[in-house]
Design a protein around this motif. Structure first.
Motif, PDB file in Angstrom:
ATOM      1  N   CYS A  80     -15.982  -1.030   5.742  1.00 45.29           N
ATOM      2  CA  CYS A  80     -15.426  -1.761   6.892  1.00 45.29           C
ATOM      3  C   CYS A  80     -14.072  -2.413   6.634  1.00 45.29           C
ATOM      4  CB  CYS A  80     -16.438  -2.791   7.392  1.00 45.29           C
ATOM      5  SG  CYS A  80     -16.732  -4.149   6.232  1.00 45.29           S
ATOM      6  N   HIS A  81     -13.421  -2.099   5.504  1.00 45.73           N
ATOM      7  CA  HIS A  81     -12.104  -2.718   5.234  1.00 45.73           C
ATOM      8  C   HIS A  81     -11.338  -1.834   4.257  1.00 45.73           C
ATOM      9  CE1 HIS A  81      -9.742  -6.630   4.061  1.00 45.73           C
ATOM     10  NE2 HIS A  81      -9.101  -5.576   3.552  1.00 45.73           N
ATOM     11  N   THR A  82     -10.413  -1.012   4.771  1.00 51.64           N
ATOM     12  CA  THR A  82      -9.572  -0.219   3.869  1.00 51.64           C
ATOM     13  C   THR A  82      -8.128  -0.186   4.355  1.00 51.64           C
ATOM     14  OG1 THR A  82      -9.489   2.054   4.777  1.00 51.64           O
ATOM     15  CG2 THR A  82     -11.535   1.418   3.680  1.00 51.64           C
ATOM     16  N   HIS A  83      -7.250   0.073   3.395  1.00 54.64           N
ATOM     17  CA  HIS A  83      -5.822   0.317   3.679  1.00 54.64           C
ATOM     18  C   HIS A  83      -5.532   1.702   3.093  1.00 54.64           C
ATOM     19  CE1 HIS A  83      -5.091  -4.239   3.804  1.00 54.64           C
ATOM     20  NE2 HIS A  83      -6.214  -4.168   3.115  1.00 54.64           N
ATOM     21  N   ILE A  84      -6.298   2.697   3.504  1.00 49.47           N
ATOM     22  CA  ILE A  84      -6.308   3.972   2.777  1.00 49.47           C
ATOM     23  C   ILE A  84      -5.158   4.898   3.182  1.00 49.47           C
ATOM     24  CG2 ILE A  84      -7.829   5.431   4.207  1.00 49.47           C
ATOM     25  CD1 ILE A  84      -9.513   5.723   1.494  1.00 49.47           C
ATOM     26  N   ILE A 149      -9.735   1.649   8.940  1.00 49.66           N
ATOM     27  CA  ILE A 149      -8.415   1.869   8.328  1.00 49.66           C
ATOM     28  C   ILE A 149      -7.398   0.947   9.006  1.00 49.66           C
ATOM     29  CG2 ILE A 149      -6.569   3.531   7.890  1.00 49.66           C
ATOM     30  CD1 ILE A 149      -8.640   5.778   8.027  1.00 49.66           C
ATOM     31  N   LYS A 150      -6.627   0.244   8.176  1.00 46.75           N
ATOM     32  CA  LYS A 150      -5.632  -0.695   8.710  1.00 46.75           C
ATOM     33  C   LYS A 150      -4.228  -0.112   8.621  1.00 46.75           C
ATOM     34  CE  LYS A 150      -8.410  -4.324   6.582  1.00 46.75           C
ATOM     35  NZ  LYS A 150      -9.199  -4.754   7.729  1.00 46.75           N
ATOM     36  N   SER A 151      -3.366  -0.568   9.497  1.00 50.80           N
ATOM     37  CA  SER A 151      -1.940  -0.317   9.318  1.00 50.80           C
ATOM     38  C   SER A 151      -1.430  -1.434   8.395  1.00 50.80           C
ATOM     39  CB  SER A 151      -1.222  -0.329  10.670  1.00 50.80           C
ATOM     40  OG  SER A 151      -1.258  -1.631  11.236  1.00 50.80           O
ATOM     41  N   LEU A 250      -9.655 -11.010   9.807  1.00 48.22           N
ATOM     42  CA  LEU A 250      -8.618 -11.725   9.041  1.00 48.22           C
ATOM     43  C   LEU A 250      -8.808 -11.605   7.534  1.00 48.22           C
ATOM     44  CD1 LEU A 250      -6.110 -13.601   9.322  1.00 48.22           C
ATOM     45  CD2 LEU A 250      -7.669 -15.539   9.086  1.00 48.22           C
ATOM     46  N   HIS A 251      -7.678 -11.351   6.828  1.00 48.78           N
ATOM     47  CA  HIS A 251      -7.630 -11.521   5.370  1.00 48.78           C
ATOM     48  C   HIS A 251      -7.472 -13.026   5.145  1.00 48.78           C
ATOM     49  CE1 HIS A 251      -6.594  -7.250   5.347  1.00 48.78           C
ATOM     50  NE2 HIS A 251      -6.692  -7.239   4.028  1.00 48.78           N
ATOM     51  N   ALA A 252      -8.515 -13.657   4.683  1.00 49.83           N
ATOM     52  CA  ALA A 252      -8.497 -15.118   4.637  1.00 49.83           C
ATOM     53  C   ALA A 252      -8.907 -15.647   3.270  1.00 49.83           C
ATOM     54  CB  ALA A 252      -9.453 -15.672   5.692  1.00 49.83           C
ATOM     55  N   ASP A 273     -12.355 -11.797   5.706  1.00 48.97           N
ATOM     56  CA  ASP A 273     -12.482 -10.912   4.552  1.00 48.97           C
ATOM     57  C   ASP A 273     -11.804 -11.510   3.311  1.00 48.97           C
ATOM     58  OD1 ASP A 273     -12.828  -9.619   7.076  1.00 48.97           O
ATOM     59  OD2 ASP A 273     -12.530  -7.662   6.173  1.00 48.97           O
ATOM     60  N   HIS A 274     -12.366 -11.251   2.167  1.00 52.27           N
ATOM     61  CA  HIS A 274     -11.983 -11.793   0.847  1.00 52.27           C
ATOM     62  C   HIS A 274     -12.720 -13.127   0.615  1.00 52.27           C
ATOM     63  CE1 HIS A 274      -8.861  -8.971  -0.465  1.00 52.27           C
ATOM     64  NE2 HIS A 274      -8.347  -9.026   0.749  1.00 52.27           N
ATOM     65  N   ILE A 275     -12.195 -14.209   1.166  1.00 50.21           N
ATOM     66  CA  ILE A 275     -12.775 -15.573   1.191  1.00 50.21           C
ATOM     67  C   ILE A 275     -13.220 -16.154  -0.153  1.00 50.21           C
ATOM     68  CG2 ILE A 275     -13.383 -15.459   3.646  1.00 50.21           C
ATOM     69  CD1 ILE A 275     -16.339 -15.104   2.794  1.00 50.21           C
ATOM     70  N   SER A 325     -14.578  -1.651   0.154  1.00 50.90           N
ATOM     71  CA  SER A 325     -13.738  -1.224  -0.976  1.00 50.90           C
ATOM     72  C   SER A 325     -12.364  -1.874  -0.972  1.00 50.90           C
ATOM     73  CB  SER A 325     -13.536   0.295  -0.937  1.00 50.90           C
ATOM     74  OG  SER A 325     -12.710   0.645   0.162  1.00 50.90           O
ATOM     75  N   ASP A 326     -11.848  -2.244   0.219  1.00 46.57           N
ATOM     76  CA  ASP A 326     -10.462  -2.734   0.345  1.00 46.57           C
ATOM     77  C   ASP A 326      -9.481  -1.686  -0.203  1.00 46.57           C
ATOM     78  OD1 ASP A 326      -8.375  -4.438   0.986  1.00 46.57           O
ATOM     79  OD2 ASP A 326      -8.612  -5.744  -0.757  1.00 46.57           O
ATOM     80  N   ALA A 327      -9.874  -0.412  -0.188  1.00 49.91           N
ATOM     81  CA  ALA A 327      -9.054   0.623  -0.838  1.00 49.91           C
ATOM     82  C   ALA A 327      -7.576   0.480  -0.477  1.00 49.91           C
ATOM     83  CB  ALA A 327      -9.558   2.008  -0.413  1.00 49.91           C
TER      84      ALA A 327
HETATM   85 FE    FE Z   1      -7.299  -5.820   2.528  1.00 44.98          FE
END
Ligand code: FE
Ligand code: NIG
Length: 414
Positions: A80-84, A149-151, A250-252, A273-275, A325-327
């Motif tokens: 649920c969280h990648t920058h692939i 997938i994030k931009s 949010l990346h928080a 996310d992260h936290i 994964s935060d890939a």
């Molecule tokens: Fe991230």
């Protein structure tokens, strides 16, 4: 469990004699059915129960019946969280960090996210597609059926749209579902140096409306950090996102406590996310808003972070915890979601059951897809994985081992 309408119509597929970890929350660990069976019509699950209870007429009618020989079946995994999608790699920065530079120092010196931005701007759409497709292959092989997938490596209109188009195309051409997030507020691009408020204006006025008009994003994400944007600045982006009907993430609190998670939760964000630096006192706000806490053990590990996320408080207050994964090339060059299950247990002390819920039920919730995927239940998409093992805890236990035997994606074996 029996859907009455579906007792007559022949099922397209039947998996039987499986240890079915439905991952439905309840009394049974993993929502386990020991000798389970699953009936499928088209893309959906129409029946889940004990193999001995499968309606007799289906045993006669269903064309595709598979004896799972006691192997474990789980929902398809969800990252649920990648920058692939990105250009270039950041191997040099890995070396720099091992020679003493910190992630923040590299970022302040113009490296970090900015260097991936330069490479991504220079990449063609086809090159971005091809490299991302290769990376995604490792995830497909591990039973991933949904990926976010994030931009955020464009930071200008053209490249942000390009990244999101690539993400949408990956969803169309590969056999997995892709959820996209617009992460325009990821870093301050060189053109806006020392003018971060102007960049926020630019995102809200010139970029986000076009992203929304072209239906390129399901959510809007941002990076709340002193090397990125303040909670106040992000609140403006989020208001704009909400006005376009987009969900929030949010990346928080990744590197310091900026009170971003509280702001996001109060605005109804799907996830924070992260936290690692989330204050225990703020966990109640996350819970009250039913926001998912997404933990990213790959980034924690790769950046050599020592501050642990407040797992005990999240658990005791009943916050939904997802794992991902935060890939990405800078903080988490990870190609394995199964490895994240192991790391969530060893580094964050999640239980194997919590870890598996983190890449199934709770990951679905973090994407706003809880009614479609994440558990094996009647009415949900027939996304499921058969593993060459019996005990679901083994998915978290092994390191560098892939027991994935078969993947069904939307009712078809992949
Ligand atoms: Fe991230
Ligand atoms: O999730 N924290 C911000 N974004 C990414 C890192 C991006 C990068 O370093 O390229 C993350 O860790």
């Amino acid at each position: 469990m029996l859907d009455k309408d579906q007792t007559q119509k022949p099922w397209d597929s039947l998996w039987f004699n499986a240890r079915v970890a439905t991952m439905v929350a309840g009394d049974k660990p993993y929502g386990l059915i020991d000798h389970g069976a699953i009936g499928i019509i088209d893309e959906k699950i129409v029946w889940v129960g004990e193999t001995s209870q499968v309606p007799k007429e289906q045993l006669a009618l269903c064309q595709n019946q598979m004896d799972c020989m006691s192997a474990l079946a789980t929902p398809g995994l969800i990252d649920c969280h990648t920058h692939i999608v990105y250009g270039g790699e950041r191997i040099d920065e890995f070396e720099m960090r091992l020679n003493g530079a910190s992630y923040s120092e590299i970022s302040k010196a113009g490296g970090g996210i900015a260097s991936t931005v330069s490479a991504t701007r220079l990449s063609t759409e086809d090159a971005l597609f091809d490299s991302a497709k290769q990376r995604i292959n490792s995830f497909l092989n591990e039973g991933v059926t949904t990926i976010e997938i994030k931009s955020g490596y464009g930071l200008d209109l053209e490249t942000e749209l390009k990244m999101l188009r690539v993400a949408r195309r990956l969803g169309r051409e590969l056999s997995l579902d892709v959820s996209t997030s617009f992460l325009g507020a990821h870093a301050i691009p060189a053109e806006f140096k020392n003018r971060s408020d102007d960049y926020i204006d630019y995102i809200c006025r010139d970029v986000l409306p076009l992203v929304a008009a072209d239906n390129l994003a399901d959510s809007v994400d941002a990076f709340c950090e002193d090397i990125a944007f303040s909670a106040q600045q992000i609140e403006r982006v989020f208001r704009c996102a909400v006005s376009h009907g987009l969900s929030l993430k949010l990346h928080a609190e990744q590197l310091s406590d900026q009170k971003g998670a509280v702001m996001a939760a109060e605005m109804g964000a799907l996830s924070v996310d992260h936290i690692e630096y989330l204050a225990e006192d703020d966990v109640a706000v996350i819970k009250r808003n039913d926001t998912v806490a997404v933990l990213l053990p790959g980034a924690f590990y790769f950046l050599g972070e020592t501050k642990l996320p407040p797992v005990a408080a999240l658990r005791s207050q009943g916050v939904s915890i997802a794992i991902s994964s935060d890939a990405n090339p800078g903080s988490s060059p990870v190609s394995s979601l199964l490895l994240m299950l192991n790391m969530a247990c060893t580094l964050f002390k999640l239980t194997p059951e919590e870890s598996l819920a983190g890449v199934t039920r709770n990951a679905a919730k973090a994407l706003g897809l809880a009614s479609e995927v994440g558990t094996l239940e009647v009415g949900k998409l027939a996304n499921m994985v058969l593993w060459s093992l019996e005990n679901p805890a083994e998915l978290s236990y092994r390191i560098g081992h892939n027991p994935c035997q078969k993947v069904m994606y939307r009712g078809k074996v992949r």
